[in-house]
Design a protein around this motif. Structure first.
Motif, PDB file in Angstrom:
ATOM      1  N   LYS B  57      -9.142   4.226  -7.689  1.00  0.00           N
ATOM      2  CA  LYS B  57      -9.030   2.796  -7.367  1.00  0.00           C
ATOM      3  C   LYS B  57      -7.696   2.455  -6.700  1.00  0.00           C
ATOM      4  O   LYS B  57      -7.087   1.431  -6.996  1.00  0.00           O
ATOM      5  CB  LYS B  57      -9.174   1.932  -8.639  1.00  0.00           C
ATOM      6  CG  LYS B  57     -10.454   2.137  -9.407  1.00  0.00           C
ATOM      7  CD  LYS B  57     -11.523   1.164  -8.935  1.00  0.00           C
ATOM      8  CE  LYS B  57     -12.777   1.262  -9.778  1.00  0.00           C
ATOM      9  NZ  LYS B  57     -13.421   2.588  -9.779  1.00  0.00           N
ATOM     10  N   ILE B  58      -7.237   3.361  -5.826  1.00  0.00           N
ATOM     11  CA  ILE B  58      -6.037   3.036  -5.058  1.00  0.00           C
ATOM     12  C   ILE B  58      -6.460   2.212  -3.850  1.00  0.00           C
ATOM     13  O   ILE B  58      -7.439   2.544  -3.173  1.00  0.00           O
ATOM     14  CB  ILE B  58      -5.328   4.322  -4.561  1.00  0.00           C
ATOM     15  CG1 ILE B  58      -4.972   5.235  -5.728  1.00  0.00           C
ATOM     16  CG2 ILE B  58      -4.102   3.981  -3.724  1.00  0.00           C
ATOM     17  CD1 ILE B  58      -3.831   4.761  -6.554  1.00  0.00           C
ATOM     18  N   ASN B  59      -5.730   1.157  -3.563  1.00  0.00           N
ATOM     19  CA  ASN B  59      -6.017   0.331  -2.402  1.00  0.00           C
ATOM     20  C   ASN B  59      -5.679   1.126  -1.128  1.00  0.00           C
ATOM     21  O   ASN B  59      -4.529   1.512  -0.943  1.00  0.00           O
ATOM     22  CB  ASN B  59      -5.164  -0.943  -2.497  1.00  0.00           C
ATOM     23  CG  ASN B  59      -5.435  -1.891  -1.352  1.00  0.00           C
ATOM     24  OD1 ASN B  59      -5.993  -1.483  -0.324  1.00  0.00           O
ATOM     25  ND2 ASN B  59      -5.040  -3.128  -1.538  1.00  0.00           N
ATOM     26  N   PRO B  60      -6.682   1.409  -0.245  1.00  0.00           N
ATOM     27  CA  PRO B  60      -6.414   2.231   0.954  1.00  0.00           C
ATOM     28  C   PRO B  60      -5.285   1.651   1.793  1.00  0.00           C
ATOM     29  O   PRO B  60      -4.492   2.389   2.377  1.00  0.00           O
ATOM     30  CB  PRO B  60      -7.737   2.172   1.726  1.00  0.00           C
ATOM     31  CG  PRO B  60      -8.753   1.718   0.774  1.00  0.00           C
ATOM     32  CD  PRO B  60      -8.050   0.935  -0.302  1.00  0.00           C
ATOM     33  N   PHE B  61      -5.221   0.341   1.844  1.00  0.00           N
ATOM     34  CA  PHE B  61      -4.187  -0.305   2.630  1.00  0.00           C
ATOM     35  C   PHE B  61      -2.798   0.026   2.081  1.00  0.00           C
ATOM     36  O   PHE B  61      -1.877   0.367   2.812  1.00  0.00           O
ATOM     37  CB  PHE B  61      -4.422  -1.821   2.608  1.00  0.00           C
ATOM     38  CG  PHE B  61      -3.525  -2.567   3.530  1.00  0.00           C
ATOM     39  CD1 PHE B  61      -3.799  -2.609   4.899  1.00  0.00           C
ATOM     40  CD2 PHE B  61      -2.403  -3.219   3.046  1.00  0.00           C
ATOM     41  CE1 PHE B  61      -2.969  -3.290   5.751  1.00  0.00           C
ATOM     42  CE2 PHE B  61      -1.563  -3.907   3.911  1.00  0.00           C
ATOM     43  CZ  PHE B  61      -1.848  -3.948   5.256  1.00  0.00           C
ATOM     44  N   ARG B  62      -2.698  -0.020   0.754  1.00  0.00           N
ATOM     45  CA  ARG B  62      -1.411   0.309   0.138  1.00  0.00           C
ATOM     46  C   ARG B  62      -1.069   1.789   0.302  1.00  0.00           C
ATOM     47  O   ARG B  62       0.100   2.162   0.406  1.00  0.00           O
ATOM     48  CB  ARG B  62      -1.429  -0.046  -1.361  1.00  0.00           C
ATOM     49  CG  ARG B  62      -1.464  -1.531  -1.581  1.00  0.00           C
ATOM     50  CD  ARG B  62      -1.314  -1.840  -3.032  1.00  0.00           C
ATOM     51  NE  ARG B  62      -0.152  -1.152  -3.598  1.00  0.00           N
ATOM     52  CZ  ARG B  62       0.503  -1.566  -4.663  1.00  0.00           C
ATOM     53  NH1 ARG B  62       0.100  -2.667  -5.270  1.00  0.00           N
ATOM     54  NH2 ARG B  62       1.519  -0.897  -5.129  1.00  0.00           N
ATOM     55  N   PHE B  63      -2.102   2.598   0.317  1.00  0.00           N
ATOM     56  CA  PHE B  63      -1.888   4.038   0.510  1.00  0.00           C
ATOM     57  C   PHE B  63      -1.338   4.308   1.912  1.00  0.00           C
ATOM     58  O   PHE B  63      -0.359   5.029   2.091  1.00  0.00           O
ATOM     59  CB  PHE B  63      -3.204   4.794   0.308  1.00  0.00           C
ATOM     60  CG  PHE B  63      -3.116   6.267   0.599  1.00  0.00           C
ATOM     61  CD1 PHE B  63      -2.508   7.137  -0.295  1.00  0.00           C
ATOM     62  CD2 PHE B  63      -3.613   6.780   1.784  1.00  0.00           C
ATOM     63  CE1 PHE B  63      -2.410   8.487  -0.024  1.00  0.00           C
ATOM     64  CE2 PHE B  63      -3.526   8.141   2.067  1.00  0.00           C
ATOM     65  CZ  PHE B  63      -2.918   8.981   1.150  1.00  0.00           C
ATOM     66  N   LEU B  64      -1.959   3.669   2.914  1.00  0.00           N
ATOM     67  CA  LEU B  64      -1.576   3.948   4.292  1.00  0.00           C
ATOM     68  C   LEU B  64      -0.240   3.326   4.663  1.00  0.00           C
ATOM     69  O   LEU B  64       0.508   3.870   5.461  1.00  0.00           O
ATOM     70  CB  LEU B  64      -2.662   3.445   5.244  1.00  0.00           C
ATOM     71  CG  LEU B  64      -3.908   4.307   5.348  1.00  0.00           C
ATOM     72  CD1 LEU B  64      -4.936   3.642   6.254  1.00  0.00           C
ATOM     73  CD2 LEU B  64      -3.573   5.688   5.894  1.00  0.00           C
ATOM     74  N   PHE B  65       0.052   2.154   4.081  1.00  0.00           N
ATOM     75  CA  PHE B  65       1.240   1.426   4.553  1.00  0.00           C
ATOM     76  C   PHE B  65       2.337   1.314   3.506  1.00  0.00           C
ATOM     77  O   PHE B  65       3.408   0.807   3.787  1.00  0.00           O
ATOM     78  CB  PHE B  65       0.844   0.045   5.064  1.00  0.00           C
ATOM     79  CG  PHE B  65      -0.079   0.125   6.245  1.00  0.00           C
ATOM     80  CD1 PHE B  65       0.417   0.462   7.498  1.00  0.00           C
ATOM     81  CD2 PHE B  65      -1.444  -0.096   6.107  1.00  0.00           C
ATOM     82  CE1 PHE B  65      -0.430   0.553   8.587  1.00  0.00           C
ATOM     83  CE2 PHE B  65      -2.298   0.000   7.198  1.00  0.00           C
ATOM     84  CZ  PHE B  65      -1.788   0.319   8.441  1.00  0.00           C
ATOM     85  N   GLY B  66       2.082   1.794   2.275  1.00  0.00           N
ATOM     86  CA  GLY B  66       3.130   1.775   1.268  1.00  0.00           C
ATOM     87  C   GLY B  66       4.237   2.765   1.614  1.00  0.00           C
ATOM     88  O   GLY B  66       3.988   3.790   2.242  1.00  0.00           O
TER      89      GLY B  66
END
Lengths: 253, 311
Positions: B57-66
């Motif tokens: 349940k990791i947010n893909p957006f947070r994964f890509l831009f964190g």
């Protein structure tokens, strides 16, 4: 007689390594008119033609001796500027070979090498060259299109225009229609006949009918020798040499 | 009776045609095997890579831009710190810059070999380039570690481990790839273009840059993208010199990390099924997708070149 000759070659010999391929060619060309070089394959006619604008310089194994007097100056002198020479003596090859650029850029290519020419004049001379090559009406609305999109005959006339744009005195053509279909070939021939009125044109051809149709003078080559040169009519109707007669009547070659 | 015999003869398969069929099936089965392998790899990497977003349940957006990469820690909202941007950024910067530096050298060498030098010189250069291609990447990394890193440290300061060292090592590694492909591209320019240019009065140099280079642009671009794709996927040598610090680099000397360097470092040190392991699969998935993108670009350029050069 030598007065109205633009190019006179004397005792031209050409060597591929040790092998002599041209055995002393003496031939001269008028200021205007078409001269056809005919002969069987391997007779040395193309080799001779390419020596006129020093294209053999590209191959270190080739050595050329003899005199090439162009307007009285020896082409093979050490201080000849090859760039200027090839601007004055243009060359068209067998394979239509426009660069993969636009039609305009192809024709303007030789002009842009010399960056002194202004843009207006380039435009003018491109138009002039395309008109002389009888291709202007075909392409005037699509000068910015890739030249490779044209038909073979059109491409070959673009090449002729590309050579004419630098305003040469002599135009060399190495079997310019042999890679084209007959109709395209005829369109190129028609252009050449017109050009022959103002330029000295030297054309190598395998096609004897073509020589008959367009050439004022015809020279017959065999085995690296110039056998005979005369008015085209005489070569085909009243050849003096046995070999010439055999060739033009189709007994060999 | 006789007719029957002829009929038999004609319908019976000859030895040659049996061999023909056998060959056909043999090559077909090889093809199928490779096809299955490719599909399996794609399926495996993508399904594992997506686990991060589905199961964990990791947010893909947070994964890509964190920008925070500490897979073992969580922030104050109890979200794992798995921002992959530093590695994505690091990979792209190092790859693009190394290709940008390598391209002019490669093109220059290719021009020298195809247009300028004599055959003997070209042959010597050819074997040098082939040698460079054959050197294993760990050797490049080792040289980078013992030569480049101290050199960067002594010349520019800092630790020496960082973007610049990575770029230099990759530059050397992809140089032969781009060079040899550029040579092919230049050799594919028809000889008649050169003769035509000369016969209009172009100098050798004008012929090279106004006709030969220009006609070879699609091929040279393909070569550069191949170099890019090789640099993007290179892991070992980069990992040895880049510093492996998953933060957005501040300047050319700061340590950084790339997708590949984090992968090689981490994949043995995480337990399968854990979040730490899953996010690495996600990085692998990004790498895989990027390789596909590079391949698509190469195909596209290649097609364009074909259309332009069909003389």
């Amino acid at each position: 007689m030598t007065k109205n000759k633009i190019l006179t070659t004397k005792n031209v010999r050409l060597y591929y390594g040790q092998k002599e391929a041209l055995h002393g060619i003496n031939l001269s060309f008028p200021e205007v008119g078409i001269t056809a070089l005919i002969g069987p394959s391997g007779s040395g006619k193309s080799t001779y033609l390419r020596s006129i604008n020093r294209l053999h310089d590209l191959d270190p194994n080739v050595k050329v001796t003899g005199e090439f007097l162009y307007k009285g100056k020896n082409i093979y002198a050490d201080n000849t500027d090859l760039v200027q020479l090839r601007t004055n003596i243009g060359m068209v090859f067998q394979q239509p070979s426009p660069f993969p650029f636009s039609i305009f850029e192809n024709v303007a290519f030789g002009l842009k090498l010399n960056n002194k020419i202004k843009k207006d004049e380039i435009d003018e001379r491109v138009e002039e060259a395309l008109k002389q090559a009888a291709i202007w009406d075909d392409v005037k609305d699509r000068l910015d299109q890739n030249a490779l999109g044209l038909s073979g005959g059109q491409q070959q006339r673009i090449i002729i225009a590309r050579s004419l744009a630098t305003r040469p005195d002599i135009l060399l053509l190495d079997e310019p229609t042999s890679a084209l279909d007959p109709i395209s070939g005829r369109s190129v021939e028609d252009s050449l006949i017109e050009l022959g009125k103002n330029y000295s044109i030297i054309i190598v051809t395998h096609n004897m009918q073509q020589a008959k149709r367009i050439a004022d003078t015809t020279a017959f080559f065999m085995d690296g020798n110039l056998i005979e040169v005369d008015d085209t009519k005489n070569i085909f109707l009243y050849p003096k040499e046995r070999e010439t007669e055999d060739f033009v009547t189709g007994r060999f070659g | 009776m006789e007719q029957n015999e002829l009929f038999k003869q004609l319908t019976k398969k000859s030895v040659a045609s049996k061999k023909d069929i056998f060959g056909k099936y043999l090559s077909l089965s090889a093809l199928i095997l490779i096809g299955i392998t490719v599909v399996a790899i794609l399926f495996f990497v993508i399904s594992r890579g997506l686990t991060t977003f589905t199961l964990d349940k990791i947010n893909p957006f947070r994964f890509l831009f964190g920008t925070d990469w500490q897979p073992n820690n969580v922030d104050k909202n109890n979200n794992p710190l798995v921002g992959a941007l530093p590695m994505i950024f690091g990979s792209f910067v190092i790859t693009l810059l190394s290709a940008l530096v390598a391209a002019p050298f490669a093109i220059g060498t290719a021009i020298f070999m195809t247009e300028v030098s004599n055959q003997r010189g070209a042959k010597i250069m050819q074997s040098v380039i082939e040698l460079l291609v054959g050197i294993p990447s760990v050797v490049y990394g080792f040289i980078g570690l013992t030569v480049i890193v101290p050199f960067v440290r002594n010349t520019f300061g800092g630790s020496g481990f960082g973007i610049l060292s990575g770029i230099i090592v990759l530059f050397v590694m992809i140089l032969p790839t781009i060079t040899s492909m550029s040579i092919d591209a230049l050799n594919n320019v028809p000889k008649i273009y050169r003769e035509s240019a000369y016969s209009i009065g172009a100098t050798p140099w004008q012929t090279i840059y106004k006709v030969v280079l220009r006609s070879a642009i699609p091929g040279i671009l393909t070569a550069i993208v191949f170099g890019l794709s090789r640099a993007f996927g290179e892991a070992l040598a980069v990992q040895m010199v880049v510093g492996n610090s998953p933060v957005i680099p501040q300047n050319a000397l700061s340590p950084a990390a790339t997708l590949t360097s984090v992968l090689t470092q981490g994949i043995g040190n995480t337990t399968e099924g854990s979040l730490q392991n899953d996010v690495l699969w996600s990085l692998a998935m990004i790498l895989l997708l990027m390789s596909l993108v590079f391949n698509l670009i190469i195909r596209k350029i290649g097609k364009k070149g074909e259309m332009k050069n069909n003389v």
